[in-house]
Design a protein around this motif. Structure first.
Motif, mmCIF file in Angstrom:
data_model
loop_
_atom_site.group_PDB
_atom_site.id
_atom_site.type_symbol
_atom_site.label_atom_id
_atom_site.label_comp_id
_atom_site.label_asym_id
_atom_site.label_seq_id
_atom_site.Cartn_x
_atom_site.Cartn_y
_atom_site.Cartn_z
ATOM 1 N N PRO A 272 -48.815 -54.688 49.313
ATOM 2 C CA PRO A 272 -48.062 -53.486 49.707
ATOM 3 C C PRO A 272 -48.862 -52.598 50.630
ATOM 4 C CG PRO A 272 -48.826 -53.284 47.451
ATOM 5 C CD PRO A 272 -49.157 -54.676 47.872
ATOM 6 N N ASN A 273 -48.154 -51.830 51.431
ATOM 7 C CA ASN A 273 -48.794 -50.895 52.349
ATOM 8 C C ASN A 273 -49.054 -49.565 51.653
ATOM 9 O OD1 ASN A 273 -48.609 -52.798 54.414
ATOM 10 N ND2 ASN A 273 -46.560 -52.097 54.992
ATOM 11 N N LEU A 274 -50.055 -48.873 52.157
ATOM 12 C CA LEU A 274 -50.438 -47.564 51.618
ATOM 13 C C LEU A 274 -49.923 -46.475 52.542
ATOM 14 C CD1 LEU A 274 -52.095 -45.698 49.688
ATOM 15 C CD2 LEU A 274 -54.042 -46.055 51.245
ATOM 16 N N THR A 275 -49.301 -45.465 51.937
ATOM 17 C CA THR A 275 -48.845 -44.299 52.688
ATOM 18 C C THR A 275 -49.618 -43.087 52.200
ATOM 19 O OG1 THR A 275 -46.634 -45.233 52.936
ATOM 20 C CG2 THR A 275 -46.877 -42.879 53.312
ATOM 21 N N ALA A 276 -50.294 -42.409 53.116
ATOM 22 C CA ALA A 276 -51.084 -41.221 52.788
ATOM 23 C C ALA A 276 -50.536 -40.048 53.574
ATOM 24 C CB ALA A 276 -52.556 -41.450 53.118
ATOM 25 N N GLY A 277 -50.523 -38.885 52.920
ATOM 26 C CA GLY A 277 -50.005 -37.699 53.587
ATOM 27 C C GLY A 277 -50.716 -36.440 53.145
ATOM 28 N N ILE A 278 -50.596 -35.425 53.938
ATOM 29 C CA ILE A 278 -51.148 -34.100 53.646
ATOM 30 C C ILE A 278 -50.068 -33.073 53.936
ATOM 31 C CG2 ILE A 278 -52.116 -33.879 55.986
ATOM 32 C CD1 ILE A 278 -54.412 -32.300 54.734
ATOM 33 N N SER A 279 -50.027 -32.053 53.076
ATOM 34 C CA SER A 279 -48.965 -31.049 53.234
ATOM 35 C C SER A 279 -49.529 -29.653 53.018
ATOM 36 C CB SER A 279 -47.830 -31.303 52.229
ATOM 37 O OG SER A 279 -48.307 -31.192 50.896
ATOM 38 N N LEU A 280 -48.890 -28.672 53.633
ATOM 39 C CA LEU A 280 -49.223 -27.249 53.505
ATOM 40 C C LEU A 280 -47.964 -26.521 53.062
ATOM 41 C CD1 LEU A 280 -51.083 -24.769 53.938
ATOM 42 C CD2 LEU A 280 -50.314 -24.760 56.329
ATOM 43 N N SER A 281 -48.085 -25.763 51.949
ATOM 44 C CA SER A 281 -46.919 -25.065 51.402
ATOM 45 C C SER A 281 -47.191 -23.573 51.319
ATOM 46 C CB SER A 281 -46.592 -25.593 49.994
ATOM 47 O OG SER A 281 -46.264 -26.959 50.043
ATOM 48 N N THR A 300 -50.745 -23.348 49.456
ATOM 49 C CA THR A 300 -51.348 -24.513 48.797
ATOM 50 C C THR A 300 -51.402 -25.673 49.780
ATOM 51 O OG1 THR A 300 -49.196 -25.239 47.968
ATOM 52 C CG2 THR A 300 -50.508 -23.848 46.532
ATOM 53 N N ILE A 301 -52.439 -26.473 49.631
ATOM 54 C CA ILE A 301 -52.623 -27.693 50.438
ATOM 55 C C ILE A 301 -52.627 -28.868 49.478
ATOM 56 C CG2 ILE A 301 -54.158 -28.979 51.959
ATOM 57 C CD1 ILE A 301 -55.191 -26.358 53.035
ATOM 58 N N GLY A 302 -51.827 -29.870 49.808
ATOM 59 C CA GLY A 302 -51.710 -31.034 48.941
ATOM 60 C C GLY A 302 -51.942 -32.339 49.686
ATOM 61 N N VAL A 303 -52.398 -33.300 48.954
ATOM 62 C CA VAL A 303 -52.613 -34.654 49.480
ATOM 63 C C VAL A 303 -51.799 -35.613 48.615
ATOM 64 C CG1 VAL A 303 -54.296 -36.466 49.946
ATOM 65 C CG2 VAL A 303 -54.924 -34.072 50.294
ATOM 66 N N ARG A 304 -51.135 -36.579 49.306
ATOM 67 C CA ARG A 304 -50.283 -37.496 48.570
ATOM 68 C C ARG A 304 -50.546 -38.931 49.015
ATOM 69 N NH1 ARG A 304 -43.892 -37.253 49.459
ATOM 70 N NH2 ARG A 304 -44.592 -38.081 51.471
ATOM 71 N N PHE A 305 -50.632 -39.827 48.034
ATOM 72 C CA PHE A 305 -50.772 -41.260 48.280
ATOM 73 C C PHE A 305 -49.644 -41.980 47.553
ATOM 74 C CE2 PHE A 305 -55.035 -39.508 48.614
ATOM 75 C CZ PHE A 305 -55.492 -40.056 49.807
ATOM 76 N N SER A 306 -49.061 -42.972 48.274
ATOM 77 C CA SER A 306 -48.002 -43.741 47.628
ATOM 78 C C SER A 306 -48.130 -45.209 48.038
ATOM 79 C CB SER A 306 -46.621 -43.214 48.015
ATOM 80 O OG SER A 306 -46.378 -43.379 49.398
ATOM 81 N N MET A 307 -47.806 -46.093 47.091
ATOM 82 C CA MET A 307 -47.890 -47.529 47.330
ATOM 83 C C MET A 307 -46.936 -48.232 46.374
ATOM 84 S SD MET A 307 -51.121 -50.148 46.882
ATOM 85 C CE MET A 307 -52.004 -49.520 48.307
ATOM 86 N N PRO A 308 -46.103 -49.130 46.883
ATOM 87 C CA PRO A 308 -45.249 -49.897 45.972
ATOM 88 C C PRO A 308 -46.100 -50.750 45.020
ATOM 89 C CG PRO A 308 -44.512 -50.124 48.245
ATOM 90 C CD PRO A 308 -45.834 -49.452 48.294
ATOM 91 N N ILE A 309 -45.619 -50.912 43.806
ATOM 92 C CA ILE A 309 -46.313 -51.735 42.825
ATOM 93 C C ILE A 309 -45.735 -53.140 42.888
ATOM 94 C CG2 ILE A 309 -46.870 -52.022 40.380
ATOM 95 C CD1 ILE A 309 -46.474 -49.012 40.065
ATOM 96 N N PRO A 310 -46.508 -54.147 43.293
ATOM 97 C CA PRO A 310 -45.978 -55.517 43.448
ATOM 98 C C PRO A 310 -45.800 -56.221 42.099
ATOM 99 C CG PRO A 310 -48.312 -55.474 43.972
ATOM 100 C CD PRO A 310 -47.933 -54.051 43.685
ATOM 101 N N VAL A 311 -44.835 -55.746 41.358
ATOM 102 C CA VAL A 311 -44.576 -56.345 40.058
ATOM 103 C C VAL A 311 -43.566 -57.478 40.168
ATOM 104 C CG1 VAL A 311 -43.721 -55.905 37.739
ATOM 105 C CG2 VAL A 311 -45.150 -54.191 38.886
ATOM 106 N N PHE A 312 -42.454 -57.239 40.839
ATOM 107 C CA PHE A 312 -41.378 -58.228 40.913
ATOM 108 C C PHE A 312 -41.387 -59.011 42.239
ATOM 109 C CE2 PHE A 312 -39.859 -54.609 38.351
ATOM 110 C CZ PHE A 312 -39.771 -55.245 37.123
ATOM 111 N N ASP A 313 -41.719 -58.320 43.318
ATOM 112 C CA ASP A 313 -41.635 -58.958 44.631
ATOM 113 C C ASP A 313 -43.005 -58.955 45.282
ATOM 114 O OD1 ASP A 313 -40.935 -60.059 47.022
ATOM 115 O OD2 ASP A 313 -39.824 -58.323 47.772
ATOM 116 N N ARG A 314 -43.565 -60.124 45.444
ATOM 117 C CA ARG A 314 -44.827 -60.282 46.175
ATOM 118 C C ARG A 314 -44.604 -61.185 47.400
ATOM 119 N NH1 ARG A 314 -46.161 -60.909 40.866
ATOM 120 N NH2 ARG A 314 -46.297 -63.170 41.073
ATOM 121 N N ASN A 315 -43.383 -61.107 47.936
ATOM 122 C CA ASN A 315 -42.962 -61.877 49.115
ATOM 123 C C ASN A 315 -43.066 -63.375 48.863
ATOM 124 O OD1 ASN A 315 -41.909 -61.924 51.764
ATOM 125 N ND2 ASN A 315 -43.939 -62.287 52.639
#
Length: 431
Positions: A272-281, A300-315
């Protein structure tokens, strides 16, 4: 009066000369060799030109495969005006970027580049096939032209025979029927000439269409069917050259490499691909205490990381599909290699057979046939043989001569076919 007439004549001559000088001289017909015909076809053939232009599509696909994904801008605003808290609000601004893990970008580009390489080899193979078509059409025109010359020679001989028959008829040596038989043969040969001339036009039109010449162009072919004898390599050596130089085999090799790259990409797609982000609120709120309203604003300043979990679909499906394509590409490559070997063997055998047939005609047959015809004609002139013997000898002469031209044509076509099967000239240079 005479002087004025003389001046008028001089003026008319001067005007006529000036008009003739203004008209461009008729251009002499352009002569074109076999190599020039092939070069013109490879450069101007519409199908080839369009195939080369479409290479840009795969070029764009290779560029697209290596592009990094664009970042994503997130803007969110909230207000409490609709819920009775008009002083409460929220504003958030964020940016995120997807990162391709497992070298997906490089592997996608590798697939696109191998696809482009395979397509370019396919275009080269189409060029090889077009070259063989042009060579065959060129030889067809030469054969038709040689047959026209043979037909004209037949007409000339029949005219000479008719003159002899008329002289003998006038002398009372032959019946009138013999002269009519000669006239029939003359008419038949003249009709044959018309048919053969139409064949030249038809074959020339086919050749000029392959060359993509304009309708007004009508060059004269400068080659001959009686080409030089060339030492032919052994069939084993020619097979090795074909395996190295055939563009269709190279296209299949590139397709095989593309299938390997697709398998590697399919395996990487399971990561899976990694998505990283930064936000200012910015949060704004109000509070009333003792009748006094106070406002508060916080950032506030936030950092976010997201990645699908390859549980069912690993292509898994993509990997299975890529492996199946690779297996099919390998089978196609093996089959094509075997087909190329058979094609080289067949072309080599055809050329050897054509050489044998041609050698039969070159072993004094044509010279002896010409001597027999001359002796028969002279014998008829002296009244030693009848007209049917002369007519039969002439038919035999032209039938054998036509068969000799066909043998020359077959040898040249077989030679060109062998060059095309090997994808190299007989001297070993790549086409």
């Amino acid at each position: 009066m005479a002087t004025n007439a003389f001046r008028g004549a001089r003026l008319a001559v001067a005007v006529a000369l000036s008009l003739l000088a203004a008209v461009p001289a008729l251009a002499e017909p352009q002569h074109i060799s076999l190599q020039q015909a092939v070069d013109a076809a490879l450069q101007n053939n519409p199908e080839l030109v369009s195939l080369r232009k479409e290479t840009g599509i795969l070029d764009a696909a290779a560029v697209r495969a290596g592009v990094i994904p664009n970042p994503t801008l997130d803007v969110e605003a909230a207000t409490g005006a609709l819920t009775g808290s008009s002083d409460d609000s929220n504003l958030s601004l964020g940016i995120s970027q997807e990162f391709l893990l497992g070298d997906k970008r490089l592997k996608r580009r590798a697939v696109a580049e191998r696809d482009l390489a395979a397509y370019r080899w396919l275009v080269a193979d189409r060029e090889r096939a077009l070259k063989e078509q042009v060579q065959a059409a060129y030889c067809d025109v030469l054969l038709a032209r040689e047959r026209v010359g043979l037909a004209r020679h037949s007409i000339e001989l029949n005219k000479q025979l008719l003159q002899v028959a008329e002289d003998r008829l006038a002398a009372g040596d032959i019946p009138e029927l013999e002269m009519y038989l000669v006239r029939v043969e003359l008419t038949r040969s003249e009709g044959n000439l018309i048919e053969l001339q139409r064949g030249v036009l038809d074959n020339s039109a086919k050749l000029f269409a392959l060359m993509a010449l304009p309708p007004t162009a009508s060059p004269v072919l400068s080659g001959t069917l009686n080409g030089k004898d060339v030492a032919i390599k052994g069939v084993g050596e020619l097979k090795q050259v074909a395996m190295q130089d055939r563009p269709d085999l190279k296209a299949l090799h590139a397709a095989m490499q593309k299938s390997d790259a697709e398998v590697a990409l399919a395996e990487a797609e399971g990561i899976p691909n990694l998505t990283a982000g930064i936000s200012l609120s910015r949060d704004a709120s109000s509070m009333e205490i003792g009748g006094v309203t106070g406002r508060e604003t916080s950032y506030t300043i936030g950092v976010r990381f997201s990645m699908p979990i390859p549980v069912f679909d690993r292509n898994q499906a993509g990997q299975q599909e890529a492996r199946a394509k690779r297996s099919g590409a390998g089978i196609r490559l093996q089959g094509a290699a075997a087909g190329v070997e058979r094609e080289v063997e067949s072309a080599h055998a055809s050329l050897a057979n054509a050489e044998k047939v041609l050698s039969l005609y070159r072993s004094d047959i044509l010279r002896q046939l010409d001597e027999n015809l001359k002796l028969t004609q002279e014998a008829y002139r002296l009244g030693e043989v009848g007209i049917l013997a002369v007519i039969e000898e002439q038919k035999k002469y032209f039938e054998v001569s036509d068969s000799y031209l066909a043998a020359l044509h077959a040898r040249q076509v077989a030679f060109n076919r062998l060059e095309s099967a090997v994808a190299a000239d007989i001297n070993g240079g790549a086409q």
